[in-house]
Design a protein around this motif. Sequence first.
Motif, PDB file in Angstrom:
ATOM      1  N   LEU A 128       0.674  -1.259   0.086  1.00 43.19           N
ATOM      2  CA  LEU A 128       0.434   0.164  -0.393  1.00 43.19           C
ATOM      3  C   LEU A 128       0.856   1.299  -0.212  1.00 43.19           C
ATOM      4  O   LEU A 128       0.750   2.497  -0.293  1.00 43.19           O
ATOM      5  N   HIS A 129       1.666   1.337   0.519  1.00 38.38           N
ATOM      6  CA  HIS A 129       2.993   2.329   0.689  1.00 38.38           C
ATOM      7  C   HIS A 129       3.456   2.513  -0.613  1.00 38.38           C
ATOM      8  O   HIS A 129       3.302   3.544  -1.180  1.00 38.38           O
ATOM      9  N   GLU A 130       3.798   1.439  -1.219  1.00 38.30           N
ATOM     10  CA  GLU A 130       4.627   1.782  -2.950  1.00 38.30           C
ATOM     11  C   GLU A 130       2.795   2.440  -3.638  1.00 38.30           C
ATOM     12  O   GLU A 130       3.453   2.957  -4.559  1.00 38.30           O
ATOM     13  N   GLU A 131       2.226   2.157  -3.276  1.00 31.21           N
ATOM     14  CA  GLU A 131       0.840   2.990  -4.053  1.00 31.21           C
ATOM     15  C   GLU A 131       0.291   3.468  -3.761  1.00 31.21           C
ATOM     16  O   GLU A 131      -0.514   3.778  -3.991  1.00 31.21           O
ATOM     17  N   MET A 132       0.907   4.699  -3.228  1.00 35.87           N
ATOM     18  CA  MET A 132       0.122   5.837  -2.119  1.00 35.87           C
ATOM     19  C   MET A 132       0.053   6.612  -3.580  1.00 35.87           C
ATOM     20  O   MET A 132      -1.023   7.925  -3.255  1.00 35.87           O
TER      21      MET A 132
END
Length: 571
Positions: A128-132
């Motif tokens: 999820l952090h990578e897809e912010m």
Amino acid sequence: MADKTEEIPQNARRVFINDIDKYTSKNIARILDSCVVGASLVDPGEADVEEDEDRLHDEQPKLKGATFQIVGTVSSQTEEKCSFIAEEHSNLKREDLLHHLMKCDVVIYDITQYADQIDEAQWAVSALHEEMEQFSGPKMFILVSTIMTWAMTKPADKDYPEIPFTEEHYRRRKAHPNFHEHIGLEKLVVKLGKTKSSQFSTYVVASGLQYGMGEHIFHLFFKMSWLGEVSQVPIFGDGSNIIPTIHIKDLAGIIQNIIDHKPKSQYFVAVDDYKNTMEDIIKAVTLVLGPGKTQNVTKEEIYLTRDLTQTDIDSLLVNLRIEATYLKENFNIQWVSETGMVENIEQITEEYKQTRGLLPLRICILGPPAVGKSTIAERICKHYKLHHVKLKETITETLENLESCVGMEDEENDQSEAQEFLDTLKENINQNGGRIDDQYVIRIMRDKLRTKPCMNQGFVLDGFPKTYEQAKELFTGDEEPEDLRSKHEKKIIPEFVFFVDATDVFLKTRVLNLPETVVEGTSYTPEQFLHRLANFRERNVEDETLLNYFEDQEIHPEHLGNVKGVNQITF
């Protein structure tokens, strides 16, 4: 997969929860589903309780669209679907799981029960952090962890080890050796939330051992107490270790507050406000549910318990003083059990019985002498694990208990009251040639039916009461205030009444054929039996019979007539 998305309002907040078929996640999901988004932002102290309840009730339809829509994963697909779950998914590939996570406003991962979820939670928060940059709106990630990540923390002042830890000490926390992965994930979650918190905020909730709503880790002690298969419930070690705990509803309330408040702080301790020891907790459980007796056994014996995992064992043996200061000062939590497990054990026990369907079964078996009431009662008690209540045995037991109470050197025991009742009973027995007046019989039998075992598991009342007046006094006596009497009446009056009958010819023949060794010392001698049978028949042709009493209470007796022998009755 169960998909009810079309039934959910468009402005609902979509919440993902892992392992939604497990104890912790299921209860968090159930409670969030019943909440209104933003409800915890309203301080309940701002208005009178009744006015506030009316206002919230009136506003509910207006706020109906602002609800939580719960989706999640299950460990195994079943036919039974929970009404509070909008979508259930199982055996998802990670690319598919990420697709579902991206559609959610809040992602909750519980790692308190099963360590195999740590790897997935770590992947989820990282992905999820990578897809912010692809988010359609702000998202929140909440990790429900465990206070076991504090288990080895050293006191700030070694001279005052009784001073509890708070959230302020979280950077100094040291995990139990078996919980290093948990603390590693906690640190990762906090770190990833610092990058761009307005877009992706992250939180860690270090939960105390959870209880309530059927129990999880404490189920072993509730189960042992309930079944009564051991005379003493074990306390592992000396029982002096302090176990931080939290009611599952209060844990859900804390999560609701985090979602609503979006606090700047990222780390929270979720524990109630009492520091109970293992001994305190187990004694409280067994006093309410079971034999009321415990015994200390070695810590090593806990490893022989099949019902406990290694995580459970480590958690039950923890010794930790910790307080949840932040949430008490900043959140609006409608506490269910703020004062802890021991203080609220009656309420928690009721939850346990309701959740697991452990409702008492109360039965009364009536009929003429020698018809086989006791044999039937014994079979029912054995099958349903109920308590067999017979008049003669109960009187004997009461006298023995009074003697024991009088002889005990215990300041907490009211010896004077026990002595007075014992003297009264003995005098009454001497005056009546071995019999006891009805007023004392009723008191003895009522006290027996109100004992914890009978109130919890239930009972089979064998051949008593014998008359309409005895039944009226036993179940609806007027020596108590009306509200208390009504409460007690409902809890001891039988739900099922069976009237077992047979012809007088059969009964006389049966008694006459009994061996002398069986008849000796009983009321089955020919003369005594014929007298008892005649009295029974006479009582049951009066206007106010015992069966009339139960009919008046809308408890309709089942008639087992023309019984030729108790062996013909099966259960």
